[in-house]
Scaffold this active site. Structure first.
Site, PDB file in Angstrom:
ATOM      1  N   ASP A 183     -10.984 -51.202   9.822  1.00 30.02           N
ATOM      2  CA  ASP A 183     -12.236 -51.139   9.832  1.00 30.02           C
ATOM      3  C   ASP A 183     -12.884 -52.205  10.754  1.00 30.02           C
ATOM      4  O   ASP A 183     -12.570 -53.572  10.651  1.00 30.02           O
ATOM      5  CB  ASP A 183     -12.955 -51.427   8.266  1.00 30.02           C
ATOM      6  CG  ASP A 183     -14.423 -51.640   8.359  1.00 30.02           C
ATOM      7  OD1 ASP A 183     -15.198 -51.683   9.144  1.00 30.02           O
ATOM      8  OD2 ASP A 183     -14.852 -51.234   7.096  1.00 30.02           O
ATOM      9  N   HIS A 184     -13.317 -51.716  12.009  1.00 29.15           N
ATOM     10  CA  HIS A 184     -13.437 -52.711  13.168  1.00 29.15           C
ATOM     11  C   HIS A 184     -14.331 -53.806  12.829  1.00 29.15           C
ATOM     12  O   HIS A 184     -14.495 -54.972  13.283  1.00 29.15           O
ATOM     13  CB  HIS A 184     -13.914 -52.044  14.524  1.00 29.15           C
ATOM     14  CG  HIS A 184     -15.231 -51.399  14.584  1.00 29.15           C
ATOM     15  ND1 HIS A 184     -15.466 -50.210  14.008  1.00 29.15           N
ATOM     16  CD2 HIS A 184     -16.394 -51.851  14.954  1.00 29.15           C
ATOM     17  CE1 HIS A 184     -16.909 -49.886  13.860  1.00 29.15           C
ATOM     18  NE2 HIS A 184     -17.217 -50.957  14.568  1.00 29.15           N
ATOM     19  N   HIS A 246     -18.019 -50.181   5.889  1.00 29.67           N
ATOM     20  CA  HIS A 246     -18.286 -51.504   6.409  1.00 29.67           C
ATOM     21  C   HIS A 246     -19.236 -52.156   5.358  1.00 29.67           C
ATOM     22  O   HIS A 246     -18.989 -53.638   5.241  1.00 29.67           O
ATOM     23  CB  HIS A 246     -19.321 -51.162   7.576  1.00 29.67           C
ATOM     24  CG  HIS A 246     -18.757 -50.267   8.724  1.00 29.67           C
ATOM     25  ND1 HIS A 246     -17.568 -50.422   9.071  1.00 29.67           N
ATOM     26  CD2 HIS A 246     -19.199 -49.426   9.454  1.00 29.67           C
ATOM     27  CE1 HIS A 246     -17.009 -49.543   9.953  1.00 29.67           C
ATOM     28  NE2 HIS A 246     -17.913 -48.783  10.272  1.00 29.67           N
TER      29      HIS A 246
END
Length: 485
Positions: A183-184, A246
């Protein structure tokens, strides 16, 4: 701060090596690690895709990716970096192609002395994740020498059931400790800073509880529309695309209890404990606490339903707002108000913690707020009450911290930070399966209610902060969004 480890031996296989993600994010991230010394002589990268490219052409595309996406590059260094890249035309469903790929990997392992360390990066459609991971084991690309790590991009499944199937397929070939779900957002500087701010500063630690915090607000706003991703968005929507991953990852870092230690295992356990306590909603509560919207255009811009690859009668949400409640942890029963959407007034990612008033002596007493701005700036703001100049009335004061331009230039891109983490085997900033499972369970209940509901998403104008109906999610009549757009 620990010094960066140097010359980490590894062989990467990037499935989807000709794709946009690899071009814009993965190759620049690897290059930055190369010029900082984390990668030196003992690494190689094999890019795979269906396209019939040669090694030379692939190296040219890698060089172009660096020139387009990295500042202040030296041509000589770019050329040297690209010489570690090789290409294999590959059909992920063809068993024989994995045998060819393994032969190429074995040759490169000897040439670059990568010590048997293999990282498989799946930068392609999730529908192939299970197929690829099973072939990697069956065709013996997963070895007993060195480490074998699998890196997967989101989305991890489309719902809980598909996520379980996918996890089972991957689990047949890789242990959970070797699976790195990216999950960047977890690579972003200010998100990683949340735990440090909480736990190392008495000013924050002493008020980070339900006795002092009235509500938490998480905003992930985008000013652009779906652009060329209409086909994908029709299958996802804002809830699946942004909340399941996110927003829940940010919320769990804010809401979790203090971990027993700073090890990856203890931090994930603290996150999982608070996620396990989330209040699951029935249909009536979903309709009360969640609002979905869809951008409706204006005189100069398209509505969502006029975007390419979007159904003209689509009910897919491009905006979602809602309330989360955790039943355990320091913020037990504190409302978490969340929102995310396309075509909003301003691009921003931020967390606002609204504190309770300490007394009522002043009628004009305003909320104290701790604001953590993650994008586009890395900034911390504390909003306080104070006396106005030459008067006895209150005014709002702000204490601000922001990185200097030089410091911002030194902050690694999220992908660079995450690449380094999985190279050294640090799983802290990756998503554990149990987190995925719990969040999909919550999301599925909302999706089910919406699918059974004949009502349309609320329309909102491009450049607004969503539909006006979003105010219904607040508990207090005087509560509202801190960030107005």
């Amino acid at each position: 701060m620990k010094a960066m480890k140097k010359n980490l031996p590894v062989l990467f296989v990037i499935f989807g090596g000709s794709g946009d993600l690899a071009h814009r994010k993965l190759y620049p991230a690897l290059f930055n690690l190369f010029r900082k010394g984390a990668l030196q002589d003992n690494f190689a990268v094999v890019g795979t895709a269906r396209r019939p490219w040669s090694d030379d052409y692939f190296q040219e595309t890698v060089q172009q990716a660096i020139i387009e996406n990295v500042k202040d590059v030296e041509d000589k260094l770019v050329t040297e970096f690209s010489q570690h890249f090789f290409y294999q035309s590959h059909d992920v469903t063809d068993e024989s192609h994995y045998i060819e790929l393994n032969n190429k990997i074995s040759q490169l392992e000897t040439q670059f002395n990568t010590q048997g360390n293999r990282t498989f990066y799946l930068a392609m459609s999730p529908q192939f994740f299970g197929t690829i991971s099973q072939h990697l084991r069956a065709q013996k690309l997963v070895t007993d020498t060195g480490y074998n790590r699998l890196v997967v991009e989101k989305p991890f499944g489309h719902d809980l059931e598909s996520a379980k199937v996918l996890n089972q397929q991957i689990g047949d070939s890789f242990d959970e400790k070797d699976v790195y779900r990216i999950d960047h957002y977890l690579g972003k500087q200010m998100i990683q800073n949340i735990m440090y701010l909480r736990l190392t500063n008495p000013l924050f630690d002493s008020v980070w509880d339900s006795n002092h915090i009235k509500n938490v607000q998480i905003t992930l706003a985008e000013s652009l529309g779906v652009e060329n991703r209409g086909g994908y968005y029709e299958t996802a929507g804002a809830l699946r695309d942004m909340v399941q991953n996110h927003i829940f990852q940010i919320a769990s870092q804010v809401a979790m209890k203090k971990p027993k230690s700073l090890t990856s295992a203890d931090i994930h356990q603290a996150k999982q404990d608070v996620l396990n306590s989330i209040q699951m909603y029935d249909s009536d509560e979903v309709n009360r606490f969640f609002v979905r919207g869809q951008y409706d255009g204006n005189h100069s811009e398209n509505s969502y339903r006029k975007e390419e690859q979007v159904s003209p009668d689509s009910t897919v949400e491009t905006f979602v707002s809602g309330k989360l409640l955790f039943k355990e942890g320091p913020l037990k029963n504190v409302p978490f108000y969340i929102r995310t959407g396309k075509k909003l007034a301003q691009k921003t990612t931020r967390v606002d913690l609204v504190l309770k008033s300490s007394h009522d002596l002043f009628e004009e007493n305003q909320d104290n707020v701790i604001s953590i701005e993650i994008d586009p700036e890395n900034k911390l703001t504390v909003t306080l009450n104070g006396k106005q100049l030459s008067q006895t009335d209150l005014s709002s004061l702000q204490m601000k911290f922001a990185y200097t331009q030089d410091e911002v230039a030194q902050i690694p891109d999220a992908y660079e930070k995450l690449f380094y983490d999985f190279l050294i085997g640090d799983r802290t900033n990756f998503v554990h399966w149990h987190e995925v499972k719990t969040t999909w369970d919550f999301i599925d209940r909302i999706e089910k209610t919406w699918q059974e509901d004949s009502r349309q998403p609320f329309a909102y104008q491009n450049g607004s902060m969503g539909p006006k109906e979003v105010s219904q999610i607040f508990e207090g009549t005087k509560d509202s969004w801190i960030f107005k757009g």
